[in-house]
Design a protein around this motif. Structure first.
Motif, short mmCIF file in Angstrom:
data_model
loop_
_atom_site.label_atom_id
_atom_site.label_comp_id
_atom_site.label_asym_id
_atom_site.label_seq_id
_atom_site.Cartn_x
_atom_site.Cartn_y
_atom_site.Cartn_z
N GLY A 1 -6.18 17.19 2.90
CA GLY A 1 -6.60 15.96 2.26
C GLY A 1 -6.54 14.77 3.22
O GLY A 1 -5.96 14.83 4.30
N ALA A 2 -7.15 13.67 2.80
CA ALA A 2 -7.34 12.50 3.65
C ALA A 2 -6.03 11.90 4.15
O ALA A 2 -5.92 11.57 5.34
N ASP A 3 -5.04 11.74 3.28
CA ASP A 3 -3.77 11.13 3.71
C ASP A 3 -3.06 11.96 4.76
O ASP A 3 -2.55 11.44 5.75
N ALA A 4 -3.03 13.28 4.56
CA ALA A 4 -2.38 14.17 5.52
C ALA A 4 -3.12 14.15 6.86
O ALA A 4 -2.49 14.14 7.92
N GLN B 1 -4.90 11.64 8.03
CA GLN B 1 -4.65 10.35 8.66
C GLN B 1 -3.27 10.33 9.30
O GLN B 1 -3.12 9.87 10.43
N ASN B 2 -2.26 10.86 8.61
CA ASN B 2 -0.91 10.89 9.18
C ASN B 2 -0.87 11.73 10.45
O ASN B 2 -0.30 11.31 11.46
N ARG B 3 -1.46 12.92 10.40
CA ARG B 3 -1.45 13.80 11.57
C ARG B 3 -2.25 13.18 12.72
O ARG B 3 -1.82 13.19 13.86
N GLN C 1 -12.44 14.84 11.77
CA GLN C 1 -11.54 15.73 11.05
C GLN C 1 -12.34 16.68 10.17
O GLN C 1 -13.48 16.38 9.82
N GLY D 1 -8.31 2.76 8.73
CA GLY D 1 -9.06 3.13 7.54
C GLY D 1 -9.99 2.03 7.07
O GLY D 1 -10.64 2.17 6.06
N THR E 1 -3.07 10.00 13.25
CA THR E 1 -2.42 8.81 13.79
C THR E 1 -1.29 9.20 14.72
O THR E 1 -1.14 8.63 15.81
N ALA F 1 -12.93 9.30 10.93
CA ALA F 1 -12.05 8.33 10.28
C ALA F 1 -11.53 7.37 11.33
O ALA F 1 -11.57 7.64 12.52
#
Length: 161
Positions: free
Chosen positions: A93-96, A98-100, A128, A13, A102, A9
């Motif tokens: 999941g994708a959002d979690a 990305q947050n971690r 990931q 994004g 980042t 990723a």
């Protein structure tokens, strides 16, 4: 033949997401006593990469079937600069992710490159777990530094740019 997948990723994004696939029976990378890759491995298992490894050409296809490991003094596109562990539990999941990623990769970027990401010419993305690899115990986010201008020769550690 067993296949295990990790997705890659990007920070914003906006770059296409693609999977890195490893196959059992891939070549073991040749390493010196310090753990550095000493010769290019065209078919290295994605789960064999370590902090400090340089990746040859990372294809922008939807799926990449092999990870090319190269000595950092040779031309390469990405360098592994950190590995962050994700706690056990349900697949985030994708959002979690990305947050971690980042947060973790972003914080470690400045330590590695020598300049904060927002002030750098360089960029980062990460590998990931997928749902499949998560079910097999994969809990790592692998942070990758790269130069958007193209391949580099030599490490990006301490590049200061």
């Amino acid at each position: 033949m067993a296949r295990t997948i990790r997705a890659i990723a990007a920070v914003a994004g906006a770059v296409a997401v693609f999977a890195t696939v490893s196959c059992s029976g891939d070549d073991e990378p040749q390493r010196d006593p310090s753990g550095n890759v000493t010769e290019t491995a065209d078919s290295a298992d994605v789960f064999d990469i370590k902090v400090g490894d340089c990746l040859g050409d990372v294809d922008n296809a939807d799926e990449v079937t092999d990870v090319v490991l190269a000595p950092c003094e040779d031309e390469h596109t990405h360098e592994v600069y950190a590995i962050a562990e994700v706690p056990d539990g349900q697949f985030p999941g994708a959002d979690a992710f990305q947050n971690r990623a980042t947060k973790q990769c972003g914080a470690r970027f400045a330590e590695f490159v020598g300049v904060a990401w927002k002030n750098s010419e360089l960029d980062y993305n990460w590998l990931q777990p997928t749902e499949e690899s998560w079910e097999q115990g994969d809990r790592q986010i692998v942070c990758l530094a790269y130069d958007p201008a193209g391949p580099v020769t030599g490490t990006l550690e301490g590049a200061g740019r």
